[in-house]
Design an enzyme around this catalytic site. Structure first.
Site, PDB file in Angstrom:
ATOM      1  N   GLN A 167       0.655  -1.131  -0.126  1.00 56.36           N
ATOM      2  CA  GLN A 167       0.011  -0.100  -0.131  1.00 56.36           C
ATOM      3  C   GLN A 167       1.036   1.535   0.304  1.00 56.36           C
ATOM      4  O   GLN A 167       0.158   1.987  -0.532  1.00 56.36           O
ATOM      5  CB  GLN A 167      -1.255   0.080   1.242  1.00 56.36           C
ATOM      6  CG  GLN A 167      -1.786  -0.784   1.300  1.00 56.36           C
ATOM      7  CD  GLN A 167      -1.886  -2.314   1.257  1.00 56.36           C
ATOM      8  OE1 GLN A 167      -0.507  -2.780   2.577  1.00 56.36           O
ATOM      9  NE2 GLN A 167      -2.486  -2.722   1.024  1.00 56.36           N
ATOM     10  N   GLU A 168       1.846   0.468   0.382  1.00 58.43           N
ATOM     11  CA  GLU A 168       3.261   2.079   0.573  1.00 58.43           C
ATOM     12  C   GLU A 168       3.980   2.505  -0.545  1.00 58.43           C
ATOM     13  O   GLU A 168       4.069   2.962  -1.730  1.00 58.43           O
ATOM     14  CB  GLU A 168       4.192   2.005   1.409  1.00 58.43           C
ATOM     15  CG  GLU A 168       2.580   2.569   3.122  1.00 58.43           C
ATOM     16  CD  GLU A 168       3.227   2.705   4.485  1.00 58.43           C
ATOM     17  OE1 GLU A 168       3.904   3.763   4.320  1.00 58.43           O
ATOM     18  OE2 GLU A 168       3.330   1.828   5.352  1.00 58.43           O
ATOM     19  N   MET A 169       5.616   2.122  -0.725  1.00 56.11           N
ATOM     20  CA  MET A 169       6.280   2.222  -1.782  1.00 56.11           C
ATOM     21  C   MET A 169       6.178   1.369  -2.422  1.00 56.11           C
ATOM     22  O   MET A 169       6.682   0.874  -3.700  1.00 56.11           O
ATOM     23  CB  MET A 169       7.653   2.607  -1.523  1.00 56.11           C
ATOM     24  CG  MET A 169       7.464   3.832  -0.810  1.00 56.11           C
ATOM     25  SD  MET A 169       8.808   4.477   0.185  1.00 56.11           S
ATOM     26  CE  MET A 169      10.086   5.081  -1.281  1.00 56.11           C
TER      27      MET A 169
END
Length: 399
Positions: A167-169
């Site tokens: 969900q982030e990087m």
């Protein structure tokens, strides 16, 4: 989702493939790592940067009481070389670390927003909204527990969370290492920072990011000048706010203990989630402890004026709103049907609006950005530095 405008020599292949960047690295002038320690640090004979602060002259324990004006700080993470710190600065702003080249660490930790991002919840790869707000990073080198749920015990461990979160990087260890190894500049700079034998590795990637983040020191606010003996550094309204903050009625200092303004503990305070979001179990998940349901690490209040909105979910827009939550009554926002083990400091102080305003005045006196690092204008990868959440900043010029 918009992508970085790449130079003509680049070939961006998604899905973990390589970025062809060696030609660009050769064409542009080489980047030189700063041989000097950041402000607030002094280099010893072994090329290590050691923090120097007036708080180091005080011998009063940092973990006893509610933090007097001349209380010592906890131990800080220092001892990195100037080159390791500066390499971490470049990596922090480089979207090469994300799977699709769209996000850097600075996307969620913007230097102009207290190293937070000004959103209730950050935007990750592919436009996904992340579940918790981005905490500020000032003085993170003092922190022994990281993430809102306190699940990481070091900055190196913490770095791997956003790097490899889908969900982030969205990266993988193999993918990020491949992309770094495809850069002749990064190969050279890792060798310069860690020596030929250390060189470019995942461990040194995490260490460089830890080195840079540990250099983000904020200990020169007007409050600090007051604490060191210059009474006129704070005005009367701010001093009144400090007195409320340290009072047995408000009890703010018992968790947000000066001079770090955090006791680094997990506290269950019963803060509400934004409308439509489910209850966040918090520290109960990583610690497998039901008594920590809804529990989160006590954040530092340093530069808190810059990091709105507040709480783990960004529930409160202003410092006044966040402060008012604590005076509305113990457990007033706990969801119906949930029984939480609320921290014993959460009670009913019944502060009036004037006292709350004075608290806000005082917290704003904790702002200090004089050691804010420079954003690199170009990167070893050849990509444009990214430091706006979901907005890719295109910059040019010298680093």
């Amino acid at each position: 989702m918009r992508f970085t405008r790449l130079p003509a020599a680049f070939a961006l292949l998604l899905g973990g493939a390589l970025l062809s960047i060696s030609e660009v690295s050769i064409a542009q002038a080489s980047i030189t790592l700063n041989p000097h320690c950041p402000p607030g640090f002094e280099r010893d004979g072994g090329n290590r940067c050691l923090l120097r602060s007036l708080y180091q002259q005080y011998d009063s324990p940092h973990n006893v009481g509610v933090g007097g004006l001349k209380t010592a700080l906890p131990a800080v993470r220092d001892g990195f070389s100037p080159q390791q710190i500066d390499l971490g600065r470049y990596l922090f702003f480089d979207p090469l670390l994300s799977a699709d080249g769209s996000l850097s660490c600075a996307s969620c930790h913007h230097p102009d927003k207290g190293f937070a991002d000004g959103r209730a919840r950050p935007i990750g790869i592919g436009g996904q909204e992340i579940g918790r707000s981005a905490p500020g990073l000032w003085n993170v080198g003092f922190m022994k527990r990281l993430f809102w749920d306190a699940r990481a015990q070091s900055l190196e461990e913490q770095a791997q969370g956003p790097l490899y979160s889908p969900q982030e990087m969205g990266s993988t260890p193999e993918g990020v290492l491949q992309r770094l190894q495809s850069s002749a500049e990064y190969q050279r700079l890792f060798g310069e920072a860690f020596g030929v034998e250390g060189g470019l590795s995942l461990g040194n990637l995490y260490r460089a990011l830890a080195a840079f983040q540990s250099s983000l020191i904020s200990l020169n606010s007007r409050y600090d000048r007051y604490a060191h003996g210059y009474r006129d550094a704070l005005n009367e309204r701010e001093i009144e706010g400090l007195n409320v903050f340290r009072s047995f009625v408000a009890r703010c200092a018992e968790c947000h203990t000066p001079p770090l303004f955090s006791n680094q503990e997990i506290a269950v305070i019963g803060t509400p989630e934004p409308d439509g979001l489910p209850f966040d179990e918090g520290a109960a998940v990583p610690f497998k402890d039901a008594t920590l349901a809804g529990g989160f690490k006590v954040p530092s209040l340093r530069n808190i004026e810059l990091t709105a909105p507040y709480m783990h979910s960004g529930r409160f827009e202003t410092l006044f709103d966040a402060s008012e939550f604590y005076t509305k009554g113990r457990g007033h926002a706990v969801p119906e049907g949930r029984e939480l083990y609320l921290h014993w400091h959460i009670w009913e102080p019944e502060l009036n609006d004037d006292e709350l305003e004075r608290l806000v005045d005082f917290m704003k006196a904790l702002t200090d950005e004089r050691f804010k690092p420079d954003t690199p204008q170009r990167l070893p990868s050849g990509l444009a530095p990214v430091h706006n959440n979901n907005e890719l900043a295109l910059q040019a010029g010298e680093n």
